[in-house]
Motif scaffolding. Sequence first.
Motif, PDB file in Angstrom:
ATOM      1  N   VAL A 255       3.391  -5.124  -4.258  1.00  0.00           N
ATOM      2  CA  VAL A 255       2.787  -4.519  -5.444  1.00  0.00           C
ATOM      3  C   VAL A 255       3.821  -4.214  -6.532  1.00  0.00           C
TER       4      VAL A 255
ATOM      5  N   SER B 146       3.901  -6.755  -9.676  1.00  0.00           N
ATOM      6  CA  SER B 146       3.574  -6.180 -10.980  1.00  0.00           C
ATOM      7  C   SER B 146       4.647  -6.519 -12.012  1.00  0.00           C
TER       8      SER B 146
ATOM      9  N   GLU C 284      -1.968  -6.053  -2.675  1.00  0.00           N
ATOM     10  CA  GLU C 284      -2.723  -4.912  -3.208  1.00  0.00           C
ATOM     11  C   GLU C 284      -2.352  -4.737  -4.669  1.00  0.00           C
ATOM     12  N   ARG C 285      -3.226  -4.060  -5.389  1.00  0.00           N
ATOM     13  CA  ARG C 285      -2.993  -3.857  -6.826  1.00  0.00           C
ATOM     14  C   ARG C 285      -3.195  -2.392  -7.145  1.00  0.00           C
ATOM     15  N   ASN C 286      -2.307  -1.856  -7.976  1.00  0.00           N
ATOM     16  CA  ASN C 286      -2.474  -0.481  -8.437  1.00  0.00           C
ATOM     17  C   ASN C 286      -2.654  -0.469  -9.956  1.00  0.00           C
ATOM     18  N   TYR C 287      -2.652   0.722 -10.534  1.00  0.00           N
ATOM     19  CA  TYR C 287      -2.843   0.813 -11.986  1.00  0.00           C
ATOM     20  C   TYR C 287      -1.789   0.019 -12.741  1.00  0.00           C
TER      21      TYR C 287
ATOM     22  N   ILE D  23     -10.353   1.623 -10.966  1.00  0.00           N
ATOM     23  CA  ILE D  23      -9.027   1.934 -11.499  1.00  0.00           C
ATOM     24  C   ILE D  23      -9.242   2.691 -12.809  1.00  0.00           C
TER      25      ILE D  23
END
Length: 335
Positions: A130, A134, A158-161, A192
Amino acid sequence: IQVCSALLCLVRGKQMHTIATVLGFERNATVWNCVIDMYGKCGNMESSRRVFDTTICRDQVSWNTIISSYVHFGLCEAALEMIVQMQESGFTIDRFTLGSGVAACAHLGDIVSGRAFHGYLIRRALDTDVIRGSALVDMYGKCGYMELARLVFERMDERNYVSWDALLSGFVENGLVEAALDIFRQMESANIKPNQHTFANLLRICGDRRYKECGRQIHGHALKVINQMNVVLETELIDMYTKCGCTEVSRILFLRMNERNLISWNTLLSGYVRDGQPLATINIYRQMELACIRPDHYTLAGLLNLCRFHGLLHYGRQIHGRLIKTGSEMNVVLQ
């Protein structure tokens, strides 16, 4: 030393550096790496580099620390040169080096080096991580390769903000309005929560493309999600509405701001110039002076444009006189 780094306290940091030297910690890599980091975080890159060059017990962390400091202060060409020197000195590139390298390429728009770092990450199975993923999305976006940015994004475990925002920012920076709005809708579907930076990005592209209705919808959504808008987001709202021809709405938003900075004033003033309202523009400028906001060359360039468009020779000469007094006459923007 680490506390001095966190507080950005250069004076105390120098004192700690002196104490470490007196106590004979020159061969302690951990202490000396903290000194390198402290000078870098406090903005004294010259001292940071001097300590690095004189370090007896230089290790992998020493190299990563100096490289990260160069990237942090935008000295990205120097950072890439240090990565080459690091390899020549027999050290291997690790995930921290790669993160700094990708960030440097993003800043420089260096797609060739960026793809090389991407290759390193793939070989180490770190491209779907991640944090590194990113950074790659951000790098490809800044280099204008949005298909590759999306491909990296979709491959992430996985992906976050940060991941979503990097992709959305890339579409905004490359002027891909519909794609940016589509990513925004997908963010919401993925639960999100957008923040002020997300809305500022979207408002910027709506203003640039004169998408008034879309801008209003984003404004309404921001009001529901954000309790207290910061000065950056409020300024983007003013800019969007002025570009869409809603100068009066911009004025009302400006008056409601809890905090105003020079950019806020310049944005409203430019809106009145664009809208062809000379008296209102001059009034805004006078209010700036009363509020003790010192105009910069963008303020004065806006006023000169006003004089040019409306034939206000007398007022233009007054501004010219001010430029001569302040020594700004040779500024390239104003010329």
